[in-house]
Scaffold this motif. Structure first.
Motif, PDB file in Angstrom:
ATOM      1  N   TYR A   1      -0.156  -2.725  -6.550  1.00  0.00           N
ATOM      2  CA  TYR A   1      -1.103  -1.795  -5.924  1.00  0.00           C
ATOM      3  C   TYR A   1      -1.172  -0.515  -6.759  1.00  0.00           C
ATOM      4  CZ  TYR A   1      -1.019  -4.532  -1.557  1.00  0.00           C
ATOM      5  OH  TYR A   1      -1.131  -5.513  -0.608  1.00  0.00           O
TER       6      TYR A   1
ATOM      7  N   GLU B   1      -8.780   8.682  -0.583  1.00  0.00           N
ATOM      8  CA  GLU B   1      -7.893   7.865  -1.397  1.00  0.00           C
ATOM      9  C   GLU B   1      -8.145   6.382  -1.146  1.00  0.00           C
ATOM     10  OE1 GLU B   1      -3.843   9.766  -2.729  1.00  0.00           O
ATOM     11  OE2 GLU B   1      -3.879   9.554  -0.546  1.00  0.00           O
TER      12      GLU B   1
ATOM     13  N   ALA C   1      -7.160   2.197  -2.851  1.00  0.00           N
ATOM     14  CA  ALA C   1      -6.162   1.421  -3.587  1.00  0.00           C
ATOM     15  C   ALA C   1      -6.776   0.125  -4.079  1.00  0.00           C
ATOM     16  CB  ALA C   1      -4.942   1.129  -2.714  1.00  0.00           C
TER      17      ALA C   1
ATOM     18  N   SER D   1       0.609   5.728  -7.950  1.00  0.00           N
ATOM     19  CA  SER D   1      -0.417   6.770  -7.927  1.00  0.00           C
ATOM     20  C   SER D   1      -0.862   7.053  -9.354  1.00  0.00           C
ATOM     21  CB  SER D   1       0.135   8.038  -7.281  1.00  0.00           C
ATOM     22  OG  SER D   1      -0.870   9.024  -7.204  1.00  0.00           O
TER      23      SER D   1
ATOM     24  N   ARG E   1      -3.062   3.433  -6.401  1.00  0.00           N
ATOM     25  CA  ARG E   1      -3.809   4.341  -5.530  1.00  0.00           C
ATOM     26  C   ARG E   1      -4.486   5.402  -6.371  1.00  0.00           C
ATOM     27  NH1 ARG E   1       0.259   6.844  -1.405  1.00  0.00           N
ATOM     28  NH2 ARG E   1      -1.563   8.126  -0.845  1.00  0.00           N
TER      29      ARG E   1
ATOM     30  N   LEU F   1      -7.189   3.714   1.854  1.00  0.00           N
ATOM     31  CA  LEU F   1      -5.815   4.068   2.206  1.00  0.00           C
ATOM     32  C   LEU F   1      -5.709   4.752   3.561  1.00  0.00           C
ATOM     33  CD1 LEU F   1      -3.889   5.308  -0.969  1.00  0.00           C
ATOM     34  CD2 LEU F   1      -3.412   3.347   0.472  1.00  0.00           C
TER      35      LEU F   1
ATOM     36  N   LEU G   1       0.828  -1.206   0.000  1.00  0.00           N
ATOM     37  CA  LEU G   1       0.000   0.000   0.000  1.00  0.00           C
ATOM     38  C   LEU G   1       0.864   1.258   0.000  1.00  0.00           C
ATOM     39  CD1 LEU G   1      -2.914  -0.904   2.470  1.00  0.00           C
ATOM     40  CD2 LEU G   1      -3.122  -0.377   0.038  1.00  0.00           C
TER      41      LEU G   1
END
Length: 811
Positions: free
Chosen positions: A334, A395, A397, A315, A336, A367, A310
């Motif tokens: 992952y 946010e 993920a 991003s 995000r 998140l 995480l």
């Protein structure tokens, strides 16, 4: 004329009439593009073939030639365009009397050579050139060996088509070996081509190389045909990214090829397609099979390693489609992103559906606290799906991992966030499992054909109507709207008596019957070709998005429903009259079915109109919750006209209404051989057009009650029940009334009104009176016996007695 439909008229005399044609295989199983080929279509009743219908563009039929020695085979000379896309293609035949089911064949880029036996020994392989396609058959325990010469540094690629032919459970295995029998590569199943296989190597040194081709379990039979592509063409196993934005140019990387990554730019279409197939190509050739990529309305987001936790999540801008590769065992990816509260998305992970080796497992996390909000493994086959409603601004993920923790350079995947939107898909329900029977429309001239259209609505509801569509000339369609609470509707196709024999692949569509909402959908169908066992894994299939429709020759019979003039009532029944018109000289049995049943209406699976007869009655029943209103219905019949030939009735109307009467029956009891009464409380719910007759149903054997009559003012009836001495005793349940109301000279049958019980007792045994006792003669009384004589005492006893008296003890 549409580009995907190519016609060819048979240059032959009229053949013997044959109905219900079928198609089982097209040979050869593949052809080279840019060439002219003779395709042989084998099935049943094909001698009157007039047309080949192709679902994909790139084919021109030059001529059709029925086999004069085999009515189950026809040949078509076909020119394949030089730019015809490679891969699997779909075709079916239109005969004068029907449409076959559809089957597939393949188009390749390489010339074909035939496998030649004996080639079953490694020491004596069949020599072949590079860049050819070998067409062969694997028999039981057969192994085919082929030898090619190659130079050091060359790519040597191999791909086999076998299971994809859809003929039998055939699992190919391929291997490349050197002259010393050292195995350089071996493959059984490749996710890119499912149970078929692909592989490639870089040749280590100049020399001869042996290609082994067999069934993975050393099985085989005459249906285990294969096409083995051998050459220097690119043979990647995956593509990355696995999609892109509509209308944009995207650079794709083909991965998994022995020669390394191959990059290629493609401009994606913006015509509404959600998927397309692209092929890896270079100066040494083109891949025999393509790669499926997704087309979305949002841009791509690409993973950036490391992103295994995480904290390290890539991003990405949102909305976008997330693309990545699980490059090694244990890899977790992952992403995000920022989302807004109450937005709802259908989150799809595409892995196996784009022919990647991954079996994805997907989770969504918050998140803020690292908490998992949702997860899924196999909602889309092996792929994952989550319906995600954003709980709050913030946010989030997405994590992608493999179910077994695997990874590799070609474990590509794609995650798409799709807004919840209406979707509509049409189809035709199967009448038999794993069969295409009656999933095509062929209408006899001057006659009718009927079908059931199914609809799958997603994220919306409401009434559906069929859109205008380009049917073959002379055909019209009759269909009522599909109510919002149903997912099927009956449709009748009618052909003019003078209509020309013709056919088309129709873009069959329906829409929501609301002009303010632009919701529509199209027909889709899947043919199952190879299944391991009924209900088990499906290995080979083909989806199509158009419906085959044709006008065919007239039939020697037609059928019609005699339109009922009265309704069927809840908890009632009806005998629906079916009338056949038979041409002079033709008299065969006609089997009739009643395919569409309004909610709550039941019917037997079929009835017969026997030889020598022209009518029959179809029994219908309505349960107590049958849907009220007027419903469209039809019947379809089939009879032997050198094969099954189908004809449908007109679209008739069936009205379902509330009953005219309500009956409440009282319980009763009786002794065998006696009479009793059952009282019926009568409630007339509607105006009776005539007195109704009513009878008791379900009485035990040898128990009778005479029918009675109900008038508009009847409040009560008393049934006189008669029994016989040998009627069955016991508590008899499920006794009810059957009432018939006659209107317009037709019966309105109330099949079940009121329920009661009748207890039938055996008579009690008669009381038995005791017979008087006979008087016994008097006998003189016997004299009482004399008391026993006093016992004499011994001398000792006397002395004791005297001593007792002297002591005052008395006697």
């Amino acid at each position: 004329m549409r580009s995907y439909l190519l016609l060819a008229l048979a240059c032959c005399t009229t053949a013997v009439q044959a109905s219900d044609p079928t198609l089982s295989v097209i040979t050869p199983r593949g052809v080279q593009r840019g060439q002219e080929h003779v395709l042989t279509f084998t099935g049943a009743r094909l001698s009157d073939t007039q047309e080949v219908l192709f679902y994909e563009p790139g084919f021109e039929v030059i001529k059709i030639e029925p086999d004069p020695k085999n009515a189950n085979r026809v040949r078509a000379t076909v020119k394949v365009a030089a730019d015809c896309p490679l891969g699997e293609k779909t075709a079916q035949l239109r005969t004068k009397t029907g449409l076959t089911d559809y089957r597939t064949f393949f188009v390749g880029a390489l010339p074909a050579v035939a496998e030649k036996e004996p080639n079953t020994e490694f020491s004596a392989p069949q020599p072949i050139e590079q860049n050819v396609t070998v067409e062969g058959v694997i028999q039981s325990e057969d192994v085919d060996y082929f030898m090619v010469e190659a130079k050091k540094g060359q790519r040597l690629a191999v791909e086999v088509e076998g299971m994809r032919f859809g003929q039998t459970l055939f699992d190919p295995y391929i291997a490349i070996l050197d002259e010393k029998r050292f195995e350089l590569t071996a493959v059984d199943d490749s996710p890119l081509v499912r149970q078929d296989a692909v592989t490639s190597i870089i040749v280590p040194e100049d020399g001869k190389y042996i290609i082994e081709m067999r069934e993975s379990g050393y099985g085989g039979n005459g249906n285990c045909r294969y096409r083995l592509h051998v050459g220097q063409f690119p043979r990647p196993t995956a593509v990355f990214p696995a999609g892109g934005q509509a209308g944009q140019e995207v650079e794709f990387s083909f991965i998994g090829d022995a020669g390394g990554v191959i990059k290629q730019k493609v401009v994606l279409p913006s015509d509404g397609r959600e998927e397309m197939t692209i092929f890896a190509e270079d100066d040494r050739g083109i891949s025999p099979s393509g790669h499926t990529i997704r087309i979305a309305q949002v841009p791509n987001a690409i993973e950036t390693e490391p992103n295994n936790s995480l904290k390290e999540a890539t991003s990405v801008a949102f909305p976008s489609a997330f693309n990545g590769v699980l490059s090694e065992a244990g890899d977790h990816d992952y992403f995000r992103f920022t989302a807004t509260k109450d937005q709802t998305y259908e989150v799809e992970c595409y892995g196996r559906r784009i022919r990647s080796g991954i079996d994805p497992v997907m989770h969504i996390f918050n998140l803020k606290d690292g908490r998992a909000l949702s997860g899924n493994d196999d909602s889309r086959g092996p792929d994952s799906y989550i319906r995600f409603k954003v709980p709050a601004d913030g946010e989030y993920a997405v994590r992608i991992m493999d179910h077994l923790g695997r990874g590799g350079e070609d474990f590509a995947y794609r995650v798409e966030f799709q807004t919840v939107s209406p979707k509509l898909t049409l189809g035709i329900p199967r009448v038999r499992r794993y069969s295409q029977d009656r999933q095509r429309i062929y209408v006899p001239k001057g006659n009718r054909f009927g079908t059931i259209i199914s609809a799958s609505r997603a994220n919306f509801g409401g009434e559906l109507v069929l859109e205008d569509m380009q049917l073959p000339p002379g055909i019209k369609m009759v269909a009522a709207p599909m109510p919002s609470n149903l997912n099927t509707m009956p449709v009748i196709f009618e052909a003019d008596p003078e209509a020309e024999l013709s056919g088309a692949l129709v873009d069959f569509r329906a829409r929501l019957n609301d002009p303010e909402k632009n919701i529509s959908g199209r027909f889709e169908n899947r043919a199952d070709f190879v299944i391991a066992q009924p209900g088990q894994s499906l290995y080979s299939w083909k989806d199509v998005d158009r419906l085959a429709v044709a006008v065919v020759e007239e039939l020697p019979y037609s059928i019609e429903i005699v339109q009922p003039q009265v309704p069927i009532v809840r908890d009632g029944s009806m005998q629906l009259k079916i009338v056949a018109t038979k041409k002079e000289g033709w008299d065969e049995q006609i089997t009739v079915q009643f395919p569409f049943r309004p909610p709550g209406i039941g019917a037997s699976s079929s009835i017969k109109i026997p030889k020598g007869k022209t009518e029959a009655y179809y029994p219908l029943s309505a349960n107590k919750s049958a849907a009220l209103g007027e419903w469209p219905v039809y019947a379809i019949g089939y009879a032997n006209v050198s094969g099954n030939a189908f004809s449908a009735t007109q679209m008739a109307k069936l009205t379902v209404s509330e009953p005219y009467l309500n009956i409440a029956l009282q319980r009763s009891s009786v002794e065998l051989g006696q009479e009793t009464e059952i009282v019926a409380k009568v409630e007339v719910l509607k105006d009776l057009p005539a007195p109704a007759t009513i009878e008791l149903v379900g009485l035990p054997h040898k128990v009778t009650a005479a029918p009675m009559t109900i008038n508009p003012d009847t409040k009560e009836l008393v049934f006189k029940i008669k029994t016989e001495a040998d009627s069955p005793a016991g508590n008899h349940k499920n006794i009810f009334c059957k009432a018939v109301v006659t209107d317009k000279a037709e019966p309105i049958t109330h099949a079940r009104l009121g329920y009661t019980e009748l207890r039938v007792d055996k008579p009690l045994p008669k009381k038995v009176v005791a017979a008087p006792k006979k008087e016994e003669p008097k006998v003189a009384a016997k004299p009482k016996p004399a008391p026993p004589a006093e016992k004499r005492l011994s001398r000792l006893e006397k002395l004791r007695l005297e001593a007792k008296k002297a002591a005052g003890g008395g006697e």
